[in-house]
Design an enzyme around this catalytic site. Structure first.
Site, PDB file in Angstrom:
ATOM      1  N   ILE A 157       0.781  -1.271  -0.116  1.00  9.21           N
ATOM      2  CA  ILE A 157       0.102  -0.038   0.002  1.00  9.21           C
ATOM      3  C   ILE A 157       0.739   1.363  -0.010  1.00  9.21           C
ATOM      4  O   ILE A 157       0.519   2.360  -0.681  1.00  9.21           O
ATOM      5  CB  ILE A 157      -0.910  -0.047   1.096  1.00  9.21           C
ATOM      6  CG1 ILE A 157      -1.860  -1.319   1.149  1.00  9.21           C
ATOM      7  CG2 ILE A 157      -1.739   1.374   1.429  1.00  9.21           C
ATOM      8  CD1 ILE A 157      -2.733  -1.414   2.408  1.00  9.21           C
ATOM      9  N   ASP A 160      13.353   3.645  11.175  1.00  5.03           N
ATOM     10  CA  ASP A 160      12.515   2.857  11.971  1.00  5.03           C
ATOM     11  C   ASP A 160      11.406   3.823  12.481  1.00  5.03           C
ATOM     12  O   ASP A 160      11.383   4.349  13.319  1.00  5.03           O
ATOM     13  CB  ASP A 160      13.230   1.983  12.984  1.00  5.03           C
ATOM     14  CG  ASP A 160      12.069   1.028  13.759  1.00  5.03           C
ATOM     15  OD1 ASP A 160      10.780   1.285  13.244  1.00  5.03           O
ATOM     16  OD2 ASP A 160      12.461   0.155  14.612  1.00  5.03           O
ATOM     17  N   ASN A 219       1.811   5.360   7.237  1.00  2.00           N
ATOM     18  CA  ASN A 219       1.238   3.856   6.733  1.00  2.00           C
ATOM     19  C   ASN A 219       2.000   3.019   7.306  1.00  2.00           C
ATOM     20  O   ASN A 219       1.377   1.768   7.326  1.00  2.00           O
ATOM     21  CB  ASN A 219       1.692   3.926   5.027  1.00  2.00           C
ATOM     22  CG  ASN A 219       1.550   2.578   4.610  1.00  2.00           C
ATOM     23  OD1 ASN A 219       0.462   2.115   4.307  1.00  2.00           O
ATOM     24  ND2 ASN A 219       2.552   1.980   4.360  1.00  2.00           N
ATOM     25  N   SER A 231      -8.049   0.453  10.363  1.00  5.57           N
ATOM     26  CA  SER A 231      -8.411  -0.716   9.713  1.00  5.57           C
ATOM     27  C   SER A 231      -9.820  -0.498   9.752  1.00  5.57           C
ATOM     28  O   SER A 231     -10.552  -0.250  10.450  1.00  5.57           O
ATOM     29  CB  SER A 231      -7.726  -1.765  10.572  1.00  5.57           C
ATOM     30  OG  SER A 231      -8.381  -3.096  10.054  1.00  5.57           O
ATOM     31  N   TYR A 287      -3.696  -5.901  17.390  1.00  7.93           N
ATOM     32  CA  TYR A 287      -3.879  -5.115  16.121  1.00  7.93           C
ATOM     33  C   TYR A 287      -5.135  -4.005  16.251  1.00  7.93           C
ATOM     34  O   TYR A 287      -5.010  -2.646  16.031  1.00  7.93           O
ATOM     35  CB  TYR A 287      -3.967  -5.766  15.068  1.00  7.93           C
ATOM     36  CG  TYR A 287      -4.070  -5.291  13.673  1.00  7.93           C
ATOM     37  CD1 TYR A 287      -3.152  -4.555  13.033  1.00  7.93           C
ATOM     38  CD2 TYR A 287      -5.317  -5.151  12.854  1.00  7.93           C
ATOM     39  CE1 TYR A 287      -3.528  -3.726  11.751  1.00  7.93           C
ATOM     40  CE2 TYR A 287      -5.508  -4.609  11.761  1.00  7.93           C
ATOM     41  CZ  TYR A 287      -4.539  -3.866  11.273  1.00  7.93           C
ATOM     42  OH  TYR A 287      -4.639  -3.240  10.274  1.00  7.93           O
ATOM     43  N   LYS A 295      -5.258   0.141  16.382  1.00  6.34           N
ATOM     44  CA  LYS A 295      -5.945   1.229  15.620  1.00  6.34           C
ATOM     45  C   LYS A 295      -6.991   1.686  15.863  1.00  6.34           C
ATOM     46  O   LYS A 295      -7.332   2.967  15.624  1.00  6.34           O
ATOM     47  CB  LYS A 295      -6.489   0.182  14.278  1.00  6.34           C
ATOM     48  CG  LYS A 295      -5.245  -0.583  13.391  1.00  6.34           C
ATOM     49  CD  LYS A 295      -4.337   0.368  12.920  1.00  6.34           C
ATOM     50  CE  LYS A 295      -3.203  -0.207  11.859  1.00  6.34           C
ATOM     51  NZ  LYS A 295      -2.346   0.865  11.263  1.00  6.34           N
ATOM     52  N   THR A 325      -2.034  -8.123   0.078  1.00  4.32           N
ATOM     53  CA  THR A 325      -0.474  -8.026   0.300  1.00  4.32           C
ATOM     54  C   THR A 325       0.119  -9.138   0.896  1.00  4.32           C
ATOM     55  O   THR A 325      -0.544  -9.917   1.475  1.00  4.32           O
ATOM     56  CB  THR A 325      -0.375  -6.543   1.020  1.00  4.32           C
ATOM     57  OG1 THR A 325      -0.663  -6.822   2.487  1.00  4.32           O
ATOM     58  CG2 THR A 325      -1.102  -5.441   0.430  1.00  4.32           C
TER      59      THR A 325
END
Length: 256
Positions: free
Chosen positions: A23, A70, A97, A148, A163, A167, A198
């Site tokens: 992406i 990083d 991103n 997300s 995760y 988000k 991906t």
């Protein structure tokens, strides 16, 4: 007669974190096609970043440089900003991103996994936004986080705990920063993709799971990185100036 606003990014400079592949690379290409000079950020593998820079510069629409940093660390984000200013002298847009998506339910989640998600998906992006904000044009600066579709889905998988939590934090950060920076004409939004085809998405998923997720889309296909990039370009442009504090889900009608 109302004023029209351009989607052109000519003369703009953008940082896109985690942008050597997938992406992020699609976003870099789209911003470049609109005329922006772009910083391609990577952590370990220089080859894809260098190839992307060559591809962009060969088109002649916008300039590009690759920067190893990083972005999950405060020091890495600061280095990325410093190198951007050295290369282009300014910054107009930052696209946050870079991130990680691990898999662990409550029973298997450990502190290291949790911290890794918070650092990559929340802490790094937040403090890079903090560092970039004083350098953004006022008005006209753009900060774009990545969230997300899972944060707004009617059902989520238990193994996406860290995760989705990270988000969800991003979406609340966007709401607050939009208020903090909106008075200066800096917009802050989040793009929330659904399943995108991906390597990160496919990692660890059996083929039957991929097929099931694909079947949940009305068009019976997974998203592609190129489906996400146009929204980022719009939010980056003058045409996106009245979109602020929003999390926009770009998922082809995906439901779970």
């Amino acid at each position: 007669m109302s004023e029209t606003h351009s989607t052109s990014l000519a003369g703009k400079v953008a940082i896109v974190t985690g942008s050597s592949r997938s992406i992020g690379a699609a976003v870099v290409r789209r911003l470049s096609d609109e005329g922006a000079s772009v910083v391609v950020n990577y952590v370990n593998n220089a080859a894809p970043a260098d190839e992307l820079v060559k591809e962009i510069t060969s088109k002649g629409k916008g300039n590009a440089v690759a920067v190893k940093a990083d972005a999950s660390t405060i020091a890495g984000g600061q280095f990325l900003l410093d190198e951007t200013l050295k290369a282009f002298g300014k910054i107009d847009i930052v696209v946050l991103n870079a991130g990680i998506m691990g898999s662990a339910d409550l029973a298997r989640l450990d502190e290291a996994q949790f911290d890794a998600h918070i650092n990559a998906n929340v802490k790094g992006p937040l403090f890079l936004a903090q560092a970039v904000a004083p350098h953004l044009p006022t008005p006209g600066g753009r900060i774009i986080f990545f969230s997300s579709t899972l944060t707004g889905a009617s059902a989520v998988l238990p193994n996406a705990l860290a995760y989705v939590a990270s988000k969800g934090a991003v979406e609340q950060i966007v709401r607050v920063l939009a208020k903090d920076l909106g008075s200066k004409g800096i917009t802050v939004n989040a793009v929330a993709p659904g399943p995108v085809d991906t390597t990160l998405f496919r990692n660890g998923k059996p083929e039957q799971v991929i097929k099931f997720i694909t079947s949940q889309h009305p068009s019976n296909r997974l998203g592609q990185p190129e489906d996400v990039a146009p929204l980022v370009a719009l939010l980056s442009s003058d045409a996106g100036q009245w979109i602020n504090g929003q999390t926009i889900r770009v998922n082809g009608g995906f439901v779970v």
